[in-house]
Write a protein that holds these residues in place. Sequence first.
Motif, mmCIF file in Angstrom:
data_model
loop_
_atom_site.group_PDB
_atom_site.id
_atom_site.type_symbol
_atom_site.label_atom_id
_atom_site.label_comp_id
_atom_site.label_asym_id
_atom_site.label_seq_id
_atom_site.Cartn_x
_atom_site.Cartn_y
_atom_site.Cartn_z
ATOM 1 N N SER A 23 59.837 62.282 45.725
ATOM 2 C CA SER A 23 58.837 61.232 45.509
ATOM 3 C C SER A 23 57.597 61.765 44.797
ATOM 4 O O SER A 23 56.893 61.011 44.107
ATOM 5 C CB SER A 23 58.432 60.604 46.845
ATOM 6 O OG SER A 23 57.909 61.591 47.726
ATOM 7 N N THR A 72 56.911 61.261 40.888
ATOM 8 C CA THR A 72 56.208 60.097 40.329
ATOM 9 C C THR A 72 54.795 60.499 39.906
ATOM 10 O O THR A 72 54.309 60.096 38.845
ATOM 11 C CB THR A 72 56.144 58.965 41.365
ATOM 12 O OG1 THR A 72 57.476 58.637 41.749
ATOM 13 C CG2 THR A 72 55.475 57.728 40.789
ATOM 14 N N LEU A 130 55.111 62.668 36.765
ATOM 15 C CA LEU A 130 55.344 61.842 35.569
ATOM 16 C C LEU A 130 54.052 61.220 35.057
ATOM 17 O O LEU A 130 53.844 61.104 33.846
ATOM 18 C CB LEU A 130 56.355 60.739 35.885
ATOM 19 C CG LEU A 130 57.821 61.090 35.652
ATOM 20 C CD1 LEU A 130 58.724 60.062 36.307
ATOM 21 C CD2 LEU A 130 58.126 61.210 34.170
ATOM 22 N N HIS A 132 65.791 67.185 33.781
ATOM 23 C CA HIS A 132 66.211 65.811 33.559
ATOM 24 C C HIS A 132 65.369 64.830 34.366
ATOM 25 O O HIS A 132 65.149 63.696 33.931
ATOM 26 C CB HIS A 132 67.687 65.642 33.946
ATOM 27 C CG HIS A 132 68.627 65.827 32.802
ATOM 28 N ND1 HIS A 132 68.769 64.897 31.791
ATOM 29 C CD2 HIS A 132 69.477 66.835 32.500
ATOM 30 C CE1 HIS A 132 69.678 65.326 30.925
ATOM 31 N NE2 HIS A 132 70.107 66.496 31.326
ATOM 32 N N GLU A 133 64.937 65.247 35.527
ATOM 33 C CA GLU A 133 64.186 64.337 36.402
ATOM 34 C C GLU A 133 62.927 63.793 35.720
ATOM 35 O O GLU A 133 62.455 62.713 36.072
ATOM 36 C CB GLU A 133 63.816 65.053 37.705
ATOM 37 C CG GLU A 133 64.977 65.292 38.651
ATOM 38 C CD GLU A 133 65.893 66.454 38.263
ATOM 39 O OE1 GLU A 133 66.938 66.618 38.909
ATOM 40 O OE2 GLU A 133 65.579 67.203 37.294
ATOM 41 N N ILE A 134 62.408 64.526 34.753
ATOM 42 C CA ILE A 134 61.253 64.066 33.984
ATOM 43 C C ILE A 134 61.696 63.479 32.643
ATOM 44 O O ILE A 134 61.282 62.387 32.251
ATOM 45 C CB ILE A 134 60.263 65.232 33.758
ATOM 46 C CG1 ILE A 134 59.792 65.790 35.104
ATOM 47 C CG2 ILE A 134 59.083 64.780 32.900
ATOM 48 C CD1 ILE A 134 59.091 64.800 36.016
ATOM 49 N N ASP A 150 64.440 62.108 31.692
ATOM 50 C CA ASP A 150 65.192 60.853 31.739
ATOM 51 C C ASP A 150 64.261 59.643 31.683
ATOM 52 O O ASP A 150 64.697 58.538 31.322
ATOM 53 C CB ASP A 150 66.064 60.787 32.999
ATOM 54 C CG ASP A 150 67.272 61.718 32.909
ATOM 55 O OD1 ASP A 150 67.522 62.261 31.818
ATOM 56 O OD2 ASP A 150 67.953 61.898 33.935
ATOM 57 N N THR A 151 63.005 59.830 32.029
ATOM 58 C CA THR A 151 62.006 58.768 31.889
ATOM 59 C C THR A 151 61.248 58.892 30.573
ATOM 60 O O THR A 151 61.066 57.912 29.838
ATOM 61 C CB THR A 151 61.002 58.806 33.059
ATOM 62 O OG1 THR A 151 61.712 58.561 34.276
ATOM 63 C CG2 THR A 151 59.917 57.758 32.897
ATOM 64 N N VAL A 152 60.817 60.102 30.256
ATOM 65 C CA VAL A 152 59.930 60.311 29.107
ATOM 66 C C VAL A 152 60.666 60.163 27.772
ATOM 67 O O VAL A 152 60.153 59.543 26.828
ATOM 68 C CB VAL A 152 59.263 61.701 29.197
ATOM 69 C CG1 VAL A 152 58.450 61.999 27.947
ATOM 70 C CG2 VAL A 152 58.384 61.785 30.439
ATOM 71 N N PRO A 209 63.451 58.441 26.646
ATOM 72 C CA PRO A 209 63.697 57.100 26.091
ATOM 73 C C PRO A 209 62.419 56.342 25.747
ATOM 74 O O PRO A 209 62.397 55.571 24.786
ATOM 75 C CB PRO A 209 64.493 56.393 27.198
ATOM 76 C CG PRO A 209 64.322 57.200 28.423
ATOM 77 C CD PRO A 209 64.036 58.592 27.986
ATOM 78 N N ARG A 210 61.360 56.576 26.503
ATOM 79 C CA ARG A 210 60.074 55.939 26.184
ATOM 80 C C ARG A 210 59.613 56.314 24.783
ATOM 81 O O ARG A 210 59.016 55.508 24.066
ATOM 82 C CB ARG A 210 58.996 56.412 27.171
ATOM 83 C CG ARG A 210 58.878 55.616 28.428
ATOM 84 C CD ARG A 210 57.681 56.147 29.204
ATOM 85 N NE ARG A 210 57.694 55.747 30.590
ATOM 86 C CZ ARG A 210 57.015 56.367 31.539
ATOM 87 N NH1 ARG A 210 56.281 57.434 31.266
ATOM 88 N NH2 ARG A 210 57.068 55.914 32.779
ATOM 89 N N ARG A 261 68.750 70.397 35.911
ATOM 90 C CA ARG A 261 68.603 69.452 37.020
ATOM 91 C C ARG A 261 68.161 70.208 38.273
ATOM 92 O O ARG A 261 68.644 71.307 38.551
ATOM 93 C CB ARG A 261 69.913 68.717 37.302
ATOM 94 C CG ARG A 261 70.323 67.791 36.170
ATOM 95 C CD ARG A 261 71.490 66.898 36.550
ATOM 96 N NE ARG A 261 71.916 66.095 35.397
ATOM 97 C CZ ARG A 261 71.362 64.951 35.045
ATOM 98 N NH1 ARG A 261 70.347 64.471 35.744
ATOM 99 N NH2 ARG A 261 71.804 64.281 33.990
#
Length: 209
Positions: free
Chosen positions: A64, A67, A70, A101-103, A105-107, A109-110, A120
């Motif tokens: 958690s 978040t 990020l 990847h944990e970061i 995978d969000t950044v 594609p944005r 990982r």
Amino acid sequence: MPRFLVVLDADSTLLRNEVIELIADEAGRGPEVAAATEAAMRGEVDFAESLRSRVEALRGVPLSALTRVLARVEPTPGAAELIAAVHARDGRVAVVSGGFHEILDTVAPRLGVDVWRANRLAAPSGVLSGEVDGDIVDAAAKARSLTEWADELAVPVSRTIAVGDGANDLRMMATAGLGVAFNAKPAVRAQADVVVERVDLREVIPLLP
């Protein structure tokens, strides 16, 4: 079929941050991990060995907390403009990272990145175990990723550009048609085909085919 491929490192290249240091802040071990990261990027220690020891320092951080990490991650100035310029010229953008990847995978594609690969973090019960899950993305894996993506896209390796800052980017940069040192350590600057002085990824746009 794309005309060319640009492969970027993530931390201190596509991103202004070293993400592992941000995660280490959550464990109260930021300065210790930052020093180890700097040594690895200068090529003073084996990257995989260094990464394992730095990830060990993350043990106990809850997933958690990522978040908050990020929220602190910042793209490097010019990142969006470079990616848009590559796409406008019918190229593709890939990111290969010794980060996580944990970061990404969000950044990724944005930002419009087409494909990405990273490490990982093992977190079997929602808490980081201090281990990497699976094979480590090291210098050899970065170079291999570039050639695999080029093959998949039917892009000749001569029409690939690799952009990085640390010693673990050197093999990828040597494999590419053009190796670009960006925000780079001295050893990387010395071996690159091109050195970008300003920390602004728009400086890479004139190098695109």
